[in-house]
Each structure stands twice: as structure tokens, then as C-alpha cells.
Scaffold this motif. Sequence first.
Motif, short mmCIF file in Angstrom:
data_model
loop_
_atom_site.label_atom_id
_atom_site.label_comp_id
_atom_site.label_asym_id
_atom_site.label_seq_id
_atom_site.Cartn_x
_atom_site.Cartn_y
_atom_site.Cartn_z
N ALA A 1 0.04 8.77 -0.90
CA ALA A 1 0.60 7.33 -1.09
C ALA A 1 1.98 7.32 -1.61
CB ALA A 1 -0.44 6.79 -2.29
N CYS A 2 2.56 8.51 -1.98
CA CYS A 2 3.66 8.27 -2.64
C CYS A 2 4.73 9.25 -2.10
CB CYS A 2 3.52 8.50 -4.22
SG CYS A 2 2.12 7.98 -4.96
N PHE A 3 5.92 8.57 -2.11
CA PHE A 3 7.16 9.19 -1.34
C PHE A 3 8.48 8.67 -2.22
CE2 PHE A 3 4.01 9.36 1.83
CZ PHE A 3 3.98 10.55 2.28
N ALA B 1 -2.69 6.06 -11.63
CA ALA B 1 -2.39 5.05 -10.48
C ALA B 1 -3.19 3.77 -10.73
CB ALA B 1 -2.63 5.59 -8.96
N PRO B 2 -2.48 2.48 -10.18
CA PRO B 2 -3.19 1.37 -10.38
C PRO B 2 -4.39 1.18 -9.64
CG PRO B 2 -1.16 1.19 -8.90
CD PRO B 2 -1.25 2.57 -9.29
N THR B 3 -4.87 1.97 -8.79
CA THR B 3 -6.24 1.90 -8.25
C THR B 3 -6.60 0.75 -7.60
OG1 THR B 3 -7.42 1.53 -10.10
CG2 THR B 3 -7.00 3.95 -9.62
N GLY B 4 -5.55 0.08 -7.07
CA GLY B 4 -5.89 -1.46 -6.60
C GLY B 4 -6.81 -1.58 -5.75
N THR B 5 -6.90 -0.66 -4.59
CA THR B 5 -8.18 -1.03 -3.72
C THR B 5 -9.22 0.14 -4.11
OG1 THR B 5 -6.38 -1.59 -2.24
CG2 THR B 5 -8.49 -1.00 -1.12
N ILE B 6 -8.85 1.33 -4.53
CA ILE B 6 -9.96 2.18 -4.39
C ILE B 6 -10.95 1.73 -5.73
CG2 ILE B 6 -9.05 4.22 -3.43
CD1 ILE B 6 -8.68 5.49 -6.04
O1 CDP Z 1 -6.06 2.16 -4.72
P1 CDP Z 1 -5.22 2.59 -3.75
O2 CDP Z 1 -5.25 3.99 -3.52
O3 CDP Z 1 -5.16 1.87 -2.59
O4 CDP Z 1 -3.64 2.32 -4.22
P2 CDP Z 1 -2.99 2.30 -5.70
O5 CDP Z 1 -3.62 3.26 -6.85
O6 CDP Z 1 -3.12 0.75 -6.07
O7 CDP Z 1 -1.61 2.70 -5.54
C1 CDP Z 1 -1.13 3.90 -5.40
C2 CDP Z 1 0.30 4.05 -4.73
O8 CDP Z 1 -0.12 3.68 -3.34
C3 CDP Z 1 1.17 3.12 -5.14
O9 CDP Z 1 1.98 3.49 -6.26
C4 CDP Z 1 1.99 3.39 -3.87
O10 CDP Z 1 2.75 4.26 -3.99
C5 CDP Z 1 1.04 3.12 -2.76
N1 CDP Z 1 0.70 1.84 -2.21
C6 CDP Z 1 1.43 1.31 -1.26
O11 CDP Z 1 2.51 2.03 -0.57
N2 CDP Z 1 1.22 0.17 -0.59
C7 CDP Z 1 0.28 -0.57 -0.96
N3 CDP Z 1 -0.02 -1.80 -0.58
C8 CDP Z 1 -0.42 -0.10 -1.92
C9 CDP Z 1 -0.20 1.07 -2.70
#
Ligand code: CDP
Length: 568
Positions: free
Chosen positions: A88-90, A414-419
Motif C-alpha cells: 500500500a505504501c511507497f 494504518a487507518p484500515t479504512g477499508t479492511i
Molecule cells: O484498509 P486499507 O488496507 O484499504 O487501507 P488503509 O489502512 O486505509 O490505508 C493504508 C495505506 O494504503 C494508506 O496510507 C495509503 O498509503 C494507501 N491507500 C491508497 O493509496 N489509496 C487509498 N484510497 C487508500 C489507501
Amino acid sequence: MVKLADNALMVLKERYLQKGTSGSADETPEELFRRVARGIAAAERKWGGEKEVNNWTESFFEVMKRLAFLPNSPTLMNTGTVAGQLSACFVLPVVDSLESIFSTLKQAALIHQKGGGTGFNFSQLRPKGDPVYTSGGYASGPVSFMKIFDAASAHVKQGGKRSGANMGILNADHPDIEEFISAKKGLGNLQNFNISVGITDAFMKAVYGNAPWDLIHPNNRKVIKTLESGNLWNQIVENALLYGDPGLIFLDTIHSKNPTPGLGKINATNPCGEVPLMPYESCNLGSINLSKMTIGGSVDWFGLEKTIDIAIRFLDDVIEVNQYPNPKIRKITYRNRKIGLGVMGWAEMLIKLGIPYDTQEAVELASRLMHFIQEKSKASSRSLAMIRGPFPNWEKSIYYPNEPLRNATCTSIAPTGTISVIADTSSSIEPLFALAYQRMHVLNDDTLTTVNRQFLDYLYEHHHDVNSILESVFEKGTCDDITSLPTPIRSLFKTALEISPEWHLKHQVAFQRYTDNAVSKTINLPESASHNVVDELYKMAWEHKAKGITVFRNSPKGKKVLNLGVKG
Ligand code: CDP
């Protein structure tokens, strides 16, 4: 059978389950977890036989199926597919030449296309108006290049699955810093960027001492302009209050914890701030679902330890089977082997333990819990190092010679917005957002409605007038003023905006103390929050050694929707 909530199924169907030729989901959630488990465990073949591969496939499948651990979205989407990019991260470099800027832009587009996010520090770019000798013209400056990156991100809809997320950083001593600070002002500006000011200890000391602050040309180091540090600080605070940006990134704090200082400085993070990385580094994340880590009203330390061990192995395996966007990223990722194990469901765990979020008891447990996760993660990484060898740059790291580790970093929040939606729990270490709310889907504007399960369970067990209570909760999203509920229950189910910003920050700092990388946290502010509140929070974050800070005010001008993963 994998049991999933309705919202989880909807998200999976939209973007995670493999599609057949008809375009509809061809894969069941169970098959998804199998695909991922098998694809990641294939890495085991390098050190063991088929038996190991099969055993680890089962272990990885089992933790995901129970929703006890989930890797970041790109791993769920892409393992075992042609996309194959699992991180997810670069962070990418931005050097002061047109050729290199556009080469970085291309790399970023390719990363976004497969679901990754990119961070950049634009401070090496010459300021706006500076001469360009090759063309005889004048430079357009970092903010104007950021706009190009932003437009490119908007067009690459991350393989149709995610909108492109970026972190843009400019250091506080760059001549264009004032333009940068207000770059989000105005509708639609830099929508695919979170922006943060790169802050040094010297800048903070200047602010505290009311000293003048020099803006310095990045190439010839000449002083271009001198500002009052307090004035610059106030501009940062004002824009953060109005637009939620800029956040701050504390470069010296990050540097003091850099595991490989001999390789160079870290001056940027990924989009949500939880992973400081050197140029070209990538990191893959995974999160343990804490709402599954209680037993009989206490923390299930034993279950947690087992899950950590499986998760660290999983994340180290991801580095092996990952397909990297280019050879430079592959090389440095292999050499440092950074991974980021974090948590989700912290608020739900606290509710299960009967501990309100805004209490010292909760903050102390946060430290204890993350300390445990940190220690056990390191123990697992050490065991892997014994068999697989330490990360190749180990001899250049702070761990040499006493602690051979497989990974230069192990933890990250991480924010884990989707997971967290897939796992049907509260996100990351955030308090409950609301007891009942709708999330807007980032891609198609559909709305997903959620009522907190624990609150519902409590109501069904203890109340006769469930419907009237729910009606009021639907209206406000909270239960604070429902007098028919006992006070301890109203405290336990407090939501993000009912918890003071100081308590938000205390949780961030408690988790940060035992996190190798950084903590992504949104400090929620009420609409009435003043300039002073942000001023104090931003200072407190530096004093307490946070690696960064972001605030979010619930206001018409601010960011309104709790979207799936990324602010802005
Ligand atoms: O829950 P999920 O694994 O989808 O992602 P997250 O924990 O909300 O976000 C982790 C990282 O994924 C963020 O810091 C971004 O680097 C990347 N990310 C992204 O590139 N684009 C998004 N729409 C959401 C997350």
C-alpha cells in the motif's frame, strides 16, 4: 463458511473479488482468502517443502477467515493475479530536474494503477520564479508540480479500484512554504493529496522563542526571505483548522528513530502518514482485529501472541512474492524488508473490556498492548532471521550487532479504512465514528449504513424500547443525551466528536511509543474548535514525540465524508 457483514460483502463484491468474463464477481469471499493464503504461503517454498507451504496456507487462511488479521487492500486485491503488486505504501524521490520529475510522475501513476499510494517531499525543487537556464524561463515551483501530480492521480483511478492517494510534503524552510500551506484553499484543490509541512526541532524552537525564520534556497542554500516564525506557524494552524491540511511531519523525531540512519535521512511518508520511508522504499501492512482478541471480558494475550506470529510471517512472505513496480523499489525493499503490523477494532475492544476511550485506563492499556505487539513482533522477526537471515542492510542498522532481525521495521498503525469495513469493526485506533451512520462509497456515491453491533447487542439485552432509542441514535449518531440509558453506558459508547482532541492525541502518542513506523490518526475537532485548540495540539504532538499530526474539523469547509481510507 466465511461470515461477513452486509457492508463487507458489498465492498468485497465491488472491488476485491475476482471478476469473471461477465464482469460480475466470480469468486466467493472464502475463495478470496484461499487465493491470498496460497499465494503468500508460496514464499515458504524457498526455505521449506510442500508441507510447510500447505501448513502456512492453512494458518494464513484461518486468521483471515476469522477476520482476526487482514493484510492491506492491495494484498487482498492482487495476490495471485496479474497485477501482483501487494504493497500500500511507497515513497518516491523528487529531484530538481524536469526529466526526473516526470519520471517520478510516471512511476507514481503505475503504482496507483495497482492500488498503492505514494508520498513525496518536494523540498528539493527550486522555488517559483527561479531562473531555468536550459529554457531561459522561470521555474513554476513545487506547488504547481503538485497540481500536475494531482491531476494525473485523478485520471488513474487505481485500476478502477481506488482513487490515487498521495502525501505531499514541503519543509518549513522552503521559499514557497506560504503558498504550500494554503494550497488546499478553494474547492477541489489537490483533492488527491494530503499535505504536510516538514518540521524540524529548530523550527519549533524558533516558534517557541519568537525568533525570525529563514527561508532557504534548496540548491545554493542562500537565504531568500526571513519571516516571523510565529506568523508562519499561525498560517499553518489557520489552514489546518479550516481545511484539515496541512498536517505536520516531525522530521527530527522520525530521524531519531530511523532504523537505518547510515543509509540516509527519511524525509517523507506514505499518504496517510503511518510509514516514513526513504526514496524508493515500499512497505506492506497488515492489521490485527483487536475486537477478536478478548476472552471473558479480558485481553486474550495468548490468542494475540499467536496471531502476531502468523501475521509477521505473512508480511515477511509478502516481500518475497510481491511484484515490484521497478527494480529500484525492489532492491531497497529487499534490503530493508520493512513491514508494518498494526491494529483495528481498538474502540470495540475497549467497549468489550468496559473501558471508556477517554480515560487514563484506556491510554495505559494502549501502551501496554502495543508494547506487547512490538515485543512479540520483534521476537517473530528474530526467529525468521535465524532461518532466513537478517535483512541485508542489518549491518548498517541500529540493530547491529546485538539484534539480528528479519525486518528493519515491524509495526505501523494504518487507518484500515477499508479492511475494517471488511472485518466489520471500528477502524484502526479511532473511537467509534458514530453509533449509526452512512459511509459514502468513494467510487460510485452509494451509501453504506452501519449501526454499531455492540450497541445493538446491549440494547436488545437490556431495553424494551429499542426502537425509540434507535430512532434518536439514527438522527444524531450518538447516545449521549438519551437519559433512559445509564451514564456508564453513555460514557462507554462515546463517539469521535464527543471525545476531546486531547484524548485522541493521548491514544496516538501511547501507540506511537511502541510503534517502529508511525501512527495514522485523525484528531477530530468540533465545528466550534478555535485557532488555540489546533495551536496547542500541534505543539503537544511535537512535545510528546508524535511523528506527525493531522486534525479534522467537522465543518462545511472541511472534509465531511468518512471515506474509505483516505482523508481529503
Ligand atoms: O484498509 P486499507 O488496507 O484499504 O487501507 P488503509 O489502512 O486505509 O490505508 C493504508 C495505506 O494504503 C494508506 O496510507 C495509503 O498509503 C494507501 N491507500 C491508497 O493509496 N489509496 C487509498 N484510497 C487508500 C489507501
